[in-house]
Scaffold this active site. Structure first.
Site, PDB file in Angstrom:
ATOM      1  N   LYS A 266      79.642  29.665   3.126  1.00 62.33           N
ATOM      2  CA  LYS A 266      80.442  30.008   1.941  1.00 62.33           C
ATOM      3  C   LYS A 266      81.056  28.722   1.395  1.00 62.33           C
ATOM      4  CE  LYS A 266      84.502  32.641   0.346  1.00 62.33           C
ATOM      5  NZ  LYS A 266      85.449  33.736   0.577  1.00 62.33           N
ATOM      6  N   ASP A 271      89.742  29.379  -4.055  1.00 62.65           N
ATOM      7  CA  ASP A 271      89.741  30.820  -4.313  1.00 62.65           C
ATOM      8  C   ASP A 271      91.148  31.276  -4.697  1.00 62.65           C
ATOM      9  OD1 ASP A 271      89.369  33.536  -4.406  1.00 62.65           O
ATOM     10  OD2 ASP A 271      89.189  33.797  -2.230  1.00 62.65           O
ATOM     11  N   LYS A 278      95.716  36.340  -5.978  1.00 59.39           N
ATOM     12  CA  LYS A 278      96.378  36.301  -4.675  1.00 59.39           C
ATOM     13  C   LYS A 278      97.859  36.010  -4.851  1.00 59.39           C
ATOM     14  CE  LYS A 278      92.512  34.442  -1.982  1.00 59.39           C
ATOM     15  NZ  LYS A 278      92.333  35.572  -1.073  1.00 59.39           N
ATOM     16  N   ASP A 289      88.533  27.509   1.532  1.00 57.46           N
ATOM     17  CA  ASP A 289      87.572  28.603   1.407  1.00 57.46           C
ATOM     18  C   ASP A 289      86.120  28.101   1.362  1.00 57.46           C
ATOM     19  OD1 ASP A 289      87.333  31.334   1.502  1.00 57.46           O
ATOM     20  OD2 ASP A 289      87.452  31.630  -0.671  1.00 57.46           O
ATOM     21  N   ASP A 348      88.728  39.234  -5.963  1.00 58.31           N
ATOM     22  CA  ASP A 348      89.047  38.416  -4.791  1.00 58.31           C
ATOM     23  C   ASP A 348      88.022  38.621  -3.669  1.00 58.31           C
ATOM     24  OD1 ASP A 348      90.431  36.563  -3.349  1.00 58.31           O
ATOM     25  OD2 ASP A 348      92.086  37.897  -2.778  1.00 58.31           O
ATOM     26  N   GLU A 350      85.065  37.763  -3.616  1.00 54.95           N
ATOM     27  CA  GLU A 350      84.064  36.965  -4.329  1.00 54.95           C
ATOM     28  C   GLU A 350      83.056  36.302  -3.395  1.00 54.95           C
ATOM     29  OE1 GLU A 350      86.849  35.771  -3.252  1.00 54.95           O
ATOM     30  OE2 GLU A 350      86.081  33.937  -2.340  1.00 54.95           O
ATOM     31  N   ARG A 352      81.431  37.350  -0.794  1.00 49.04           N
ATOM     32  CA  ARG A 352      80.237  38.140  -0.507  1.00 49.04           C
ATOM     33  C   ARG A 352      79.263  38.125  -1.691  1.00 49.04           C
ATOM     34  NH1 ARG A 352      83.851  43.329   0.577  1.00 49.04           N
ATOM     35  NH2 ARG A 352      85.289  41.670   1.147  1.00 49.04           N
TER      36      ARG A 352
HETATM   37  N1  BES Z   1      88.796  33.721   0.936  1.00 46.32           N
HETATM   38  C1  BES Z   1      89.303  35.013   1.165  1.00 46.32           C
HETATM   39  C2  BES Z   1      89.477  35.360   2.639  1.00 46.32           C
HETATM   40  C3  BES Z   1      90.452  34.547   3.441  1.00 46.32           C
HETATM   41  C4  BES Z   1      91.669  35.097   3.810  1.00 46.32           C
HETATM   42  C5  BES Z   1      90.140  33.281   3.892  1.00 46.32           C
HETATM   43  C6  BES Z   1      92.554  34.377   4.582  1.00 46.32           C
HETATM   44  C7  BES Z   1      91.030  32.552   4.668  1.00 46.32           C
HETATM   45  C8  BES Z   1      92.237  33.102   5.017  1.00 46.32           C
HETATM   46  C9  BES Z   1      88.371  36.048   0.553  1.00 46.32           C
HETATM   47  O1  BES Z   1      87.705  35.637  -0.580  1.00 46.32           O
HETATM   48  C10 BES Z   1      89.222  37.209   0.150  1.00 46.32           C
HETATM   49  O2  BES Z   1      90.050  37.025  -0.692  1.00 46.32           O
HETATM   50  N2  BES Z   1      89.009  38.376   0.741  1.00 46.32           N
HETATM   51  C11 BES Z   1      89.757  39.542   0.427  1.00 46.32           C
HETATM   52  C12 BES Z   1      88.803  40.710   0.361  1.00 46.32           C
HETATM   53  C13 BES Z   1      89.446  41.966  -0.141  1.00 46.32           C
HETATM   54  C14 BES Z   1      89.810  41.833  -1.589  1.00 46.32           C
HETATM   55  C15 BES Z   1      88.475  43.114   0.047  1.00 46.32           C
HETATM   56  C16 BES Z   1      90.803  39.768   1.519  1.00 46.32           C
HETATM   57  O3  BES Z   1      90.467  39.612   2.695  1.00 46.32           O
HETATM   58  O4  BES Z   1      91.934  40.055   1.188  1.00 46.32           O
HETATM   59 MG    MG Z   2      88.797  35.954  -2.363  1.00 50.25          MG
HETATM   60 ZN    ZN Z   3      87.321  33.636  -0.744  1.00 50.17          ZN
END
Ligand code: BES
Ligand code: MG
Ligand code: ZN
Length: 499
Positions: A266, A271, A278, A289, A348, A350, A352
């Protein structure tokens, strides 16, 4: 900092790290510690006898003495009972002692090797080399006050049996190479997003490719669009920094052109969450990220420098997830390279989307025969496994066992999550083929399985490193970026050579 195996008694000052196991009921423990100066032995006897120093894991005792005109600083390093030592305890003890040793600002540190019934000498050696290199790692290029810089020094590991010297030299070379590649990955992740963006990440990948011996092809927006990578482009389009598809190829086994290990990292260089923005606290470290891409780049460096006999193609879809009048929005329905349509219910989620296209590209265009994706994908994995263990999902048990085998060497920990059909139900959309979130429950599993929808029958492992790749609070040898994944991917590739 440099590690060597030959200690030359040059008449300079030095720091000695001396390992001490504790043994319940044993009277003269100091007898068990070899090669001590008389004053060290007497002192150790006394502090053990009087229970001033109990040789527990993580405990240290320091003494300094003028010896033949030289100042010798000795750090007794407690290891606890020999039968109870674990790899983790070993690393913690060595790192703690090394940090104290560095504090003496000496040019030379001597660390005496040890072993017990629980842990062999060559394993201790491997862990020690890694702990010392990672312990010496600093990311201070943006500090203008360099006073805090540690003195250049040499660490000499002593106590290796003479007849094993050649073998340990070889192990030192491999462990040092890996440590260098892990540090590279850590640097990439620690760099802020105003320094590392898709174009600059691609440029660095090219540089590393030249230096270490793998080919790097970088595709820009037009080509990415011609490939039909719609999901990737949707995530990228809110940013002024245009996306890059970074393809790294290492063909170490031309006799087996159809056997190609695929590594997909990734590569969100930042992000913000996009319109599903966020909160500031969780946004602060989102420069990390792209830790998955750093891991595959680091692994490629190690694999090609070691000239492993196998083929590896690594793919990174690098972009930024930002907000602008151009950005994608919650509710949008988008396409993908595989042809599946996706309802974006949360911008968010994103990673995947970019990974779906990157993994499809690796399988369809680069013809990889097995694939591992590594990604900072979900906050849910941090809740489930913390910063200790990387979450994993697979469609192939045999391949996963190979990863576990590699992890025994790397010392990195993994835990497989279930991937039953029922979880896939959560990704069904009313309007499109898939939706990009599965709701609050089983967040790490649905995120992984979303990517799994794009791998077909190719053996696949997904690694969620959101918890293990970046530590806000320092721990053991690590603070900030950890470089997780580099070593495991390297050993996975190494073990696949004979296939
Ligand atoms: N980059 C984040 C995940 C992340 C969280 C990385 C904490 C490092 C530390 C990812 O893109 C994300 O935002 N995921 C969301 C998914 C949700 C919206 C289904 C999440 O985990 O909140
Ligand atoms: Mg995200
Ligand atoms: Zn992310």
């Amino acid at each position: 900092m440099k590690i060597s195996l030959r200690f030359s008694d040059e008449g300079k000052n030095w720091v000695r790290i001396v390992p001490v196991f504790s043994e319940e009921g044993k009277k003269d423990l100091a007898e068990d510690v070899p090669d001590l100066f008389l004053w060290e032995k007497e002192m150790l006897q006394k502090i053990l006898e009087e229970k001033i120093f109990e040789a527990k894991v993580g405990r240290l005792y320091e003494i300094s003495q003028l010896t033949e005109g030289r100042l010798v600083h000795t750090v007794f390093m407690g290891l606890g009972p020999g039968e109870e030592i674990s790899e983790g305890k070993c690393v913690r003890a060595i790192y703690g002692a090394y940090k104290v040793a560095m504090g003496y600002q000496s040019e030379r540190v001597e660390m005496k090797l040890f072993s017990s019934s629980k842990i062999s000498m060559d394993r201790v050696f491997q862990l020690a080399v890694d702990a010392i290199y990672q312990g010496a790692y600093r990311f201070d290029k943006y500090k203008t006050d360099k006073k805090s810089l540690k003195k250049e020094h040499e660490v000499c590991i002593t106590g290796i049996p003479q007849d094993s010297m050649a073998e340990f030299e070889k192990n030192l070379e491999e462990a040092s190479l890996l440590a260098r590649c892990v540090s590279k990955a850590r640097d990439l992740v620690n760099e802020p997003a105003n320094a590392i963006y898709p174009k600059s990440l691609a440029k660095l990948a090219k540089e590393y490719g030249k230096g270490y011996g793998f080919l790097v092809e970088v595709k820009e927006a037009k080509e990415i669009s011609e490939l039909g990578m719609h999901a990737f482009l949707e995530v990228a389009k809110g940013s002024k920094h245009s996306p890059r598809l970074i393809v790294m190829r290492y063909m170490g086994d031309p006799t087996k052109p159809s056997h190609i290990l695929g590594l997909v990292g990734k590569g969100l260089t930042y992000d913000s969450g996009g319109y599903s923005i966020k909160p500031s606290d969780s946004m602060a470290y989102m420069k990390s990220d792209m830790a998955g891409s750093a891991a595959v780049i680091g692994a490629m460096c190690a694999i090609s420098e070691k000239k492993l006999k196998l083929n590896v193609v690594a793919v990174v879809a690098a972009c930024e997830n930002l907000i602008s009048g151009e950005a994608f929005k919650p509710g949008d329905i988008i396409g993908s390279m595989a042809g599946k349509t996706i309802e974006v219910l949360n911008t968010d989620a994103e990673g995947r989307l970019t990974l779906a296209d990157a993994i499809h590209y690796a399988i369809a265009q680069e013809k990889v025969s097995k694939v591992v994706d590594i990604a900072t994908l979900t906050g849910a994995v941090v809740i489930a496994l913390g910063d200790v263990v990387t979450g994993a999902i697979t469609n192939d048990e045999v391949f996963y066992q190979e990863l576990l085998e590699a992890s025994k060497k790397s010392g990195e920990k993994f835990w497989q999550l279930p991937s039953y059909e029922e979880y896939k139900e959560l990704l069904k959309s009313d309007l499109a083929d898939l939706k990009n979130i599965g709701g609050r429950s089983a967040g790490t599993i649905t995120a992984g399985l979303f990517i799994g929808e794009f791998v077909g029958n190719t053996p696949w492992i997904h690694l969620d490193i959101a918890g293990t790749s970046y530590l806000e609070q320092g721990k053991d040898t690590r603070k900030g970026a950890t470089g997780v994944g580099v070593k495991t991917l390297y050993y996975l590739a190494k073990n696949m050579q004979s296939e």
